[in-house]
Design an enzyme around this catalytic site. Structure first.
Site, PDB file in Angstrom:
ATOM      1  N   HIS A 189       0.851  -1.192   0.000  1.00  0.00           N
ATOM      2  CA  HIS A 189       0.000   0.000   0.000  1.00  0.00           C
ATOM      3  C   HIS A 189       0.884   1.238   0.000  1.00  0.00           C
ATOM      4  O   HIS A 189       1.973   1.232   0.581  1.00  0.00           O
ATOM      5  CB  HIS A 189      -0.922  -0.007   1.223  1.00  0.00           C
ATOM      6  CG  HIS A 189      -2.032   0.978   1.149  1.00  0.00           C
ATOM      7  ND1 HIS A 189      -1.870   2.312   1.484  1.00  0.00           N
ATOM      8  CD2 HIS A 189      -3.330   0.842   0.768  1.00  0.00           C
ATOM      9  CE1 HIS A 189      -3.021   2.936   1.310  1.00  0.00           C
ATOM     10  NE2 HIS A 189      -3.925   2.077   0.889  1.00  0.00           N
ATOM     11  N   ASP A 206      -8.092  -4.386  -0.790  1.00  0.00           N
ATOM     12  CA  ASP A 206      -8.551  -4.991  -2.044  1.00  0.00           C
ATOM     13  C   ASP A 206      -8.350  -6.502  -2.065  1.00  0.00           C
ATOM     14  O   ASP A 206      -9.109  -7.221  -2.716  1.00  0.00           O
ATOM     15  CB  ASP A 206      -7.809  -4.371  -3.234  1.00  0.00           C
ATOM     16  CG  ASP A 206      -8.167  -2.914  -3.443  1.00  0.00           C
ATOM     17  OD1 ASP A 206      -9.362  -2.587  -3.365  1.00  0.00           O
ATOM     18  OD2 ASP A 206      -7.255  -2.104  -3.674  1.00  0.00           O
TER      19      ASP A 206
END
Length: 403
Positions: free
Chosen positions: A289, A340
């Site tokens: 991320h 996700d």
């Protein structure tokens, strides 16, 4: 944040030195103050208006979280009941919009259809052009109900099915699944979807929320700012990672092949050049991320819920693949999953079409977009950064006859 004072106003252009951002990405540059949300990427913390995401996911519904983001405090029961009733009563979209959605080519991406749908909704909203704060909030409440209606109607129309009218007696997440499948979800699935909505509701100054703020900074109406956000979310460098996770799962095919597949990809990645490592086919989708240097806290929450839903729906192999791939990526690259990674597994286990995953993100993030738009409108500032010029030095124009 670069602050302009009265002492700087008289400076010449040559004297003004814009603050440079690494690689032109504005990464980690403070753009504006906000009271909505904050992230601690080192500790892996996500906070909505003072409340940790773990606390909210465990003890609050999506409707409570929307109220918190918009009002700044959690509601009492009376406030929640009235707020939820208004939201539930705003879920119907005009018949003319259904006909517009019906005419969109079948190969159009669902998020593109949503972007167009929200733009069209503006023409049928009684407060469309009003910038009055009360009118903006009324539009926001309508949009929170209409966005999922657009997403599900379009998903059904392209399959040759008719849209399913919303139900006012269901919470937002359960109603989304109802409008998509025409079947009321079981309690476990409804809860998991509600939590997924909460986890996706807000995430500080991500690209699409910032785009919404840039639009709102020009003092444009709510629908226009929302369209800017959805258009930005459509970019594969922002939204869409959950779709890539499913492509990976389908490529692996079975749990007993997952570790070998992951180690093979890891080896190819490690032996590749820096330029080659940027290729999607060498990366681990849903891993890592831009802000979190440890586990994305939303991923930890969804990991358990996605596994429960997969087991319930006879899709346990999905979670098994994900766990084996995650272990290899963590050991070999030090990568941890982001939201996700597990939202993809959850939606796939529910047989939701892969290409509407990002539209689910948009459905939930509508709450955060509205909060940012309203905050920006109250601040009244135009967002106008400077560029770091890398072109030629000033030069004289040569007449065309001499070139």
């Amino acid at each position: 944040m670069l602050t302009v004072t009265s002492a700087t106003i008289g400076q010449t252009q040559a004297q003004q030195k814009p603050t440079s951002a690494a690689a032109g990405s504005l990464k980690d540059v403070i753009a504006a103050p906000t009271a909505i949300c904050t992230i601690d990427g080192i500790a892996g913390k996500l906070i909505y208006r003072g409340y940790s995401i773990e606390d909210l996911a465990a003890h609050a519904t999506f409707e409570e979280v929307v109220y918190l983001l918009w009002e700044g405090e959690l509601p009492n029961q009376k406030q929640l009941d009235a707020f939820s009733a208004r939201l539930a009563g705003s879920r119907v979209i005009p018949d003319v919009l259904i006909e517009h959605l019906r005419m969109i080519p079948a190969n159009a991406h669902p998020l593109a259809a949503l972007r167009s749908g929200v733009s069209l909704l503006a023409h049928h909203d009684p407060d469309s052009e009003s910038m009055d704060p009360k009118a903006t909030r009324a539009k926001a409440e309508r949009l929170l109900g209409q966005v999922p209606a657009v997403v599900t109607a379009r998903a059904r129309l392209r399959e040759g099915k008719e849209p399913i009218p919303p139900r006012e007696d269901l919470p937002a997440a359960a109603n989304f699944l109802w409008m998509l499948f025409g079947k009321e979800p079981d309690a476990v699935t409804a809860h998991a979807m509600d939590v997924a909505f909460t986890l996706h509701a807000e995430h500080e100054f991500n690209a699409s929320s910032f785009a919404a703020r840039v639009a709102a900074g020009t003092y444009v109406d709510l629908h226009s700012s929302m369209v800017a956000a959805f258009a930005t979310l459509k970019g594969p460098r922002h939204g869409g990672a959950n779709e890539d996770v499913i492509e990976m799962i389908e490529e692996v095919g079975a749990a007993d092949k997952a570790e070998q597949w992951a180690r093979s990809r890891l080896q190819r990645y490690l032996s590749a050049s820096r330029e080659e490592r940027a290729k999607p086919e060498l990366r681990f989708p849903g891993m890592g991320h831009a802000v979190y240097k440890t586990w994305d806290p939303r991923a930890r929450i969804l990991q358990k819920l996605a596994t429960e839903v997969a087991d319930l729906h006879g899709e346990a192999w999905i979670a098994e693949i994900q766990e084996k791939v995650r272990t290899v990526a963590a050991e070999g690259l030090g990568l941890n999953p982001n939201v996700d990674y597990y939202s993809a597994g959850l939606y796939h286990a529910l047989s939701i079409p892969t290409d509407i995953f990002t539209s689910i993100f948009a459905t939930a993030r509508t709450a955060g977009y509205v909060a940012h738009i309203e905050e920006q409108l109250k601040g009244g500032r135009l967002i106008r950064p400077r560029g770091e010029y890398t072109g030629p030095a000033e030069r004289k124009l040569v007449p065309i006859s001499e070139r």
